[in-house]
Design a protein around this motif. Sequence first.
Motif, PDB file in Angstrom:
ATOM      1  N   HIS A 199       0.853  -1.187   0.000  1.00  0.00           N
ATOM      2  CA  HIS A 199       0.000   0.000   0.000  1.00  0.00           C
ATOM      3  C   HIS A 199       0.889   1.236   0.000  1.00  0.00           C
ATOM      4  O   HIS A 199       1.989   1.221   0.562  1.00  0.00           O
ATOM      5  CB  HIS A 199      -0.875   0.042   1.256  1.00  0.00           C
ATOM      6  CG  HIS A 199      -1.792  -1.130   1.391  1.00  0.00           C
ATOM      7  ND1 HIS A 199      -3.115  -1.080   1.027  1.00  0.00           N
ATOM      8  CD2 HIS A 199      -1.587  -2.395   1.840  1.00  0.00           C
ATOM      9  CE1 HIS A 199      -3.686  -2.255   1.258  1.00  0.00           C
ATOM     10  NE2 HIS A 199      -2.781  -3.073   1.741  1.00  0.00           N
ATOM     11  N   LEU A 200       0.382   2.305  -0.611  1.00  0.00           N
ATOM     12  CA  LEU A 200       1.059   3.583  -0.450  1.00  0.00           C
ATOM     13  C   LEU A 200       0.909   4.018   0.999  1.00  0.00           C
ATOM     14  O   LEU A 200       0.035   3.526   1.718  1.00  0.00           O
ATOM     15  CB  LEU A 200       0.444   4.634  -1.379  1.00  0.00           C
ATOM     16  CG  LEU A 200       0.850   4.547  -2.850  1.00  0.00           C
ATOM     17  CD1 LEU A 200       0.030   5.514  -3.685  1.00  0.00           C
ATOM     18  CD2 LEU A 200       2.336   4.815  -3.024  1.00  0.00           C
ATOM     19  N   LEU A 242      -1.595  -1.009  -3.732  1.00  0.00           N
ATOM     20  CA  LEU A 242      -0.730  -1.009  -4.914  1.00  0.00           C
ATOM     21  C   LEU A 242      -0.725  -2.367  -5.613  1.00  0.00           C
ATOM     22  O   LEU A 242      -1.006  -2.463  -6.793  1.00  0.00           O
ATOM     23  CB  LEU A 242       0.707  -0.658  -4.503  1.00  0.00           C
ATOM     24  CG  LEU A 242       0.975   0.771  -4.088  1.00  0.00           C
ATOM     25  CD1 LEU A 242       2.335   0.878  -3.424  1.00  0.00           C
ATOM     26  CD2 LEU A 242       0.899   1.701  -5.290  1.00  0.00           C
ATOM     27  N   LEU A 250       4.444  -1.563 -10.473  1.00  0.00           N
ATOM     28  CA  LEU A 250       4.516  -1.231  -9.048  1.00  0.00           C
ATOM     29  C   LEU A 250       5.521  -0.111  -8.811  1.00  0.00           C
ATOM     30  O   LEU A 250       5.225   0.868  -8.115  1.00  0.00           O
ATOM     31  CB  LEU A 250       4.907  -2.471  -8.235  1.00  0.00           C
ATOM     32  CG  LEU A 250       5.172  -2.236  -6.742  1.00  0.00           C
ATOM     33  CD1 LEU A 250       3.902  -1.834  -6.008  1.00  0.00           C
ATOM     34  CD2 LEU A 250       5.785  -3.475  -6.103  1.00  0.00           C
ATOM     35  N   LYS A 259       4.127   3.242 -10.047  1.00  0.00           N
ATOM     36  CA  LYS A 259       3.092   3.794  -9.159  1.00  0.00           C
ATOM     37  C   LYS A 259       3.703   4.431  -7.923  1.00  0.00           C
ATOM     38  O   LYS A 259       3.290   5.505  -7.488  1.00  0.00           O
ATOM     39  CB  LYS A 259       2.118   2.689  -8.730  1.00  0.00           C
ATOM     40  CG  LYS A 259       1.118   2.270  -9.771  1.00  0.00           C
ATOM     41  CD  LYS A 259       0.220   1.183  -9.189  1.00  0.00           C
ATOM     42  CE  LYS A 259      -0.800   0.695 -10.196  1.00  0.00           C
ATOM     43  NZ  LYS A 259      -1.622  -0.412  -9.638  1.00  0.00           N
ATOM     44  N   ILE A 260       4.703   3.767  -7.344  1.00  0.00           N
ATOM     45  CA  ILE A 260       5.344   4.296  -6.129  1.00  0.00           C
ATOM     46  C   ILE A 260       6.065   5.601  -6.444  1.00  0.00           C
ATOM     47  O   ILE A 260       5.907   6.601  -5.741  1.00  0.00           O
ATOM     48  CB  ILE A 260       6.323   3.266  -5.532  1.00  0.00           C
ATOM     49  CG1 ILE A 260       5.558   2.047  -4.999  1.00  0.00           C
ATOM     50  CG2 ILE A 260       7.139   3.897  -4.405  1.00  0.00           C
ATOM     51  CD1 ILE A 260       6.441   0.879  -4.604  1.00  0.00           C
TER      52      ILE A 260
END
Length: 199
Positions: free
Chosen positions: A119-120, A126, A169, A172-173
């Motif tokens: 998760h963020l 995520l 992934l 996104k991060i």
Amino acid sequence: MRHGVMKQGVIKQILITLALSLIAISSACAEAQPSLIVYMSPEKFNHPVLVGVAPLYTRWVYQAEIAEDAATKALATKFADVSTCEAGKRADVIAWVKPRLVYNPAVGTYFAKLKVEFHLGDGRPLATYKAEGQHDGSVNSIFMVDEVTQAFDDAMRQIMLKVQADSNLQTKIQSAMTAGFTRSPCGMVTVLSSPRNND
């Protein structure tokens, strides 16, 4: 003499080109590594798992501590400032680790099942990865904890291969970190994330 001066000029140009290439490579690699907190449900720590064959021989195993340690070690190879969840702590990413240990006495093998939800830091999900590690062992062995540890280490190795292969992934991060977001206390991940089946 003139030939020697020309040769020195070419060497200088090559060295300058190499230096600029190294600077470009190092700046590309200098992309900030996100910090990460390993979260595990407190009930996992309060309830060890019973393995073996009842009533002949059984042992209680504190799988939560072993799984948390395996996850922390493995994730430290990819993320910066990896730590475990404590009250009020915040990070860029939270890894919710869900362990399940099974022992098969017929083949003398521990099976460490792991589910890791990333998760963020604000709770948004995520990605989720699952793996099953295994290691031979005996419930009666004085090395039981080491054998269980190796099973969970095996599961985390598999998960890290999936994490490293998932370019989506990473994107996104990095996008979230670039845009900026509010990081919530790590324990809030259970509230902020979407409902899931109990693990």
